[in-house]
Design a protein around this motif. Structure first.
Motif: not given
Length: 542
Positions: A415-419, A427-432, A434-440
């Motif tokens: 969850q500390q990372w995002s695609v 990338a390291r950051a659970p961003a949400v 249009d271009l990013a989603r967290p990886l939990g």
């Protein structure tokens, strides 16, 4: 001309192709359904509400449905048919139907009345509109699951008579009803209206799935007598088998609910939707190549029973070989080119490129457990044939505990990372956005995939103690994996070449290329060619 003995006990794989055909048709309809859902709902709040609302009542279907009946009812019923005792078989089928009808009715009424409490208990992270819509969906679809339990009973009767196509094609009607509801509501209602229309479509589809099987069932089982009976010897055997089987199915459900329960706490409201999108694709090869073989073999394994352990072991070994030829390349394909499949099926409407990236990674994590999961299903069927439902149940609980612990730990880490997409990167950051989603959810899927190997190992060891040492060599499995890896590498390169094409066009080029290349390399390495298996199946059917 076949000998009578050969007709009594057909060779391994003879009926698996019929089951696979039925499952393939229903899964194709399911993929169309998933494509429609992703188009209208994406990974929005409403998509998670529909997924969660559909999954909660399915506890009833999964606890009392095909898995439990395969373990408890089919072995007893098929043995009666084997002995030629049609009258007892008909009475047993009728008594089991009455028991299921009563149980499903009581649980369905309780589920409708207690929907708010159930949603609060199973999805404690839900609040506001997400919780309200989920409650509404649960109340509509709870009766559907009761009907699908009866549909699973019909499947058990038909399978025991070696009639496989109709019960496995019947879910096409369930999918078609949902698709029709989505299309009719899609252009006229808001997202909440679309969700409720899909829920009512699922209810109608459940009735259609059951009713379409009745003409074949009544023609085959002319001795059917629906009556209340809890004292008959055969009924008691079914009930005794059902107890551990329900616990085993309960373990599977517990594992699923642990994942959903944990995912409900993730800040990304589309987490549950993303997870179930990945599970749908994961289940496709599991059903086609794993469940199809296990379902077709269970009546035959039950006819062998404990009196013919050597024949039982040989049949299990042969079925595992046939299963692996297609499961191994499916798992490796999902690992290397799963994003091509996800993009082709889902990426349209409200389902974005960022959603494709997240679901592809979750699918790859689930795929790590595809090979052991399919083999475990067949091992479990061999225990069911011996009227031993307790051993698979105990092992299933061990797997669930391990999967839950691993899933929680990995979810917190991932969850500390995002695609991110454009360009694709982790990338390291659970961003949400249009271009990013967290990886939990990827962490949850990875915990499940790792635990599947533990279940396989424990079942394999238990099977060796019960049936004797397997006669199979590990060499063919390694050759299959090598062929799939050698085919996956150039297929991955091809995805870059066709990345500018629409999703369906890209998949139409990449997937056949991978499949043909795997078949060619597999033949060079001495692995059975999947096309040869298909041709031999056609010849047997003729």
């Amino acid at each position: 001309m076949s000998t009578p003995a050969a007709e009594e006990h057909p060779p391994p794989g003879r009926h698996a192709h019929t089951v696979a055909t039925g499952i393939l048709l229903s899964r194709i309809a399911g993929l169309v359904r998933e494509s429609a859902i992703s188009h209208y709902l994406g990974t929005s709040l409403f998509a998670s509400a529909f997924r969660s609302g559909l999954r909660l009542p399915n506890v009833l279907q999964n606890m009392l449905g095909e898995g439990t009946l395969s373990a408890s009812f089919i072995p007893v019923y098929a043995s009666l048919l084997e002995r030629g005792d049609r009258e007892s078989a008909g009475r047993l089928a009728g008594a089991v139907f009455a028991l299921l009808l009563a149980l499903a009715g009581v649980v369905t009424l309780a589920g409708i009345a207690l929907a708010p409490i159930l949603v609060r208990a199973f999805f404690p992270g839900f609040s506001g509109e997400l919780r309200d819509v989920t409650i509404d969906v649960v109340r509509v679809v709870f009766p559907m699951t009761g009907v699908l339990v009866l549909s699973a009973w019909a499947l058990g009767v038909l399978n025991s008579h070696r009639r496989f196509l109709v019960p496995y094609v019947a879910p096409v009607l369930w999918n078609a009803a949902i698709i029709t509801a989505l299309v009719l509501a899609g252009g006229q209602a808001g997202q909440r209206g679309i969700v409720m229309a899909a829920a009512w479509g699922a209810l109608v589809g459940g009735f259609l799935q059951f009713l379409v099987q009745l003409p074949w069932l009544l023609r085959l089982e002319r001795s059917l007598v629906i009556h209340w009976d809890t004292r008959g010897t055969d009924v008691r055997q079914v009930v005794r088998n059902a107890g551990p089987a329900i616990l085993g199915r309960g373990a599977v459900q517990l594992g699923s609910w642990i994942d959903l329960w944990l995912a409900s706490f993730l800040p990304f409201v589309g987490a549950i939707a993303a997870m179930t999108y990945a599970q749908t694709l994961y289940v496709l090869p599991f059903s086609l190549f794993g469940m199809a073989v296990a379902a077709a073999e269970l009546p035959e394994l039950s006819r062998h029973g404990a009196a013919h352990v050597d024949a039982l072991r040989a049949r299990v070994d042969a079925s595992l070989r046939r299963m692996a030829v297609l499961v191994v390349p499916s798992a490796i394909g999902y690992l290397f080119i799963g994003d091509v499949v996800v993009r082709a099926i889902y990426e349209r409407g409200l389902f974005s490129a960022a959603d494709t990236a997240l679901v592809s990674l979750a699918l790859a994590a689930y795929a790590l457990g595809l090979i052991p999961s399919t083999a475990a299903r067949l091992y479990a069927s061999s225990f069911y044939a011996l009227n031993d439902t307790a051993t698979p149940a105990r092992i299933a609980f061990v797997r669930v505990l391990v999967a839950g612990a691993l899933g929680l730990g990995l979810m917190l880490v991932f969850q500390q990372w995002s695609v991110r997409v454009s360009p694709f990167a982790i990338a390291r950051a659970p961003a949400v956005g249009d271009l990013a989603r967290p990886l939990g959810v990827v962490g949850l899927a990875l915990g499940s995939g790792i635990a599947a190997w533990l279940e396989w190992g424990l079942l394999r060891r238990a099977s060796g103690r019960r049936l004797g040492a397997s006669q199979r060599s590990a060499s063919p499995a390694f050759r299959m994996a090598a062929a799939a890896l050698l085919a996956a590498a150039p297929a991955r390169l091809l995805t870059g070449v066709v990345s500018g094409l629409p999703g369906l066009a890209a998949a139409a080029l990449v997937l056949p290329f991978y499949g043909l290349l795997y078949g060619m390399i597999a033949r060079l390495l001495g692995v059975p060619d999947p096309l040869d298996l298909l041709r031999s199946a056609v010849r047997r059917r003729r």
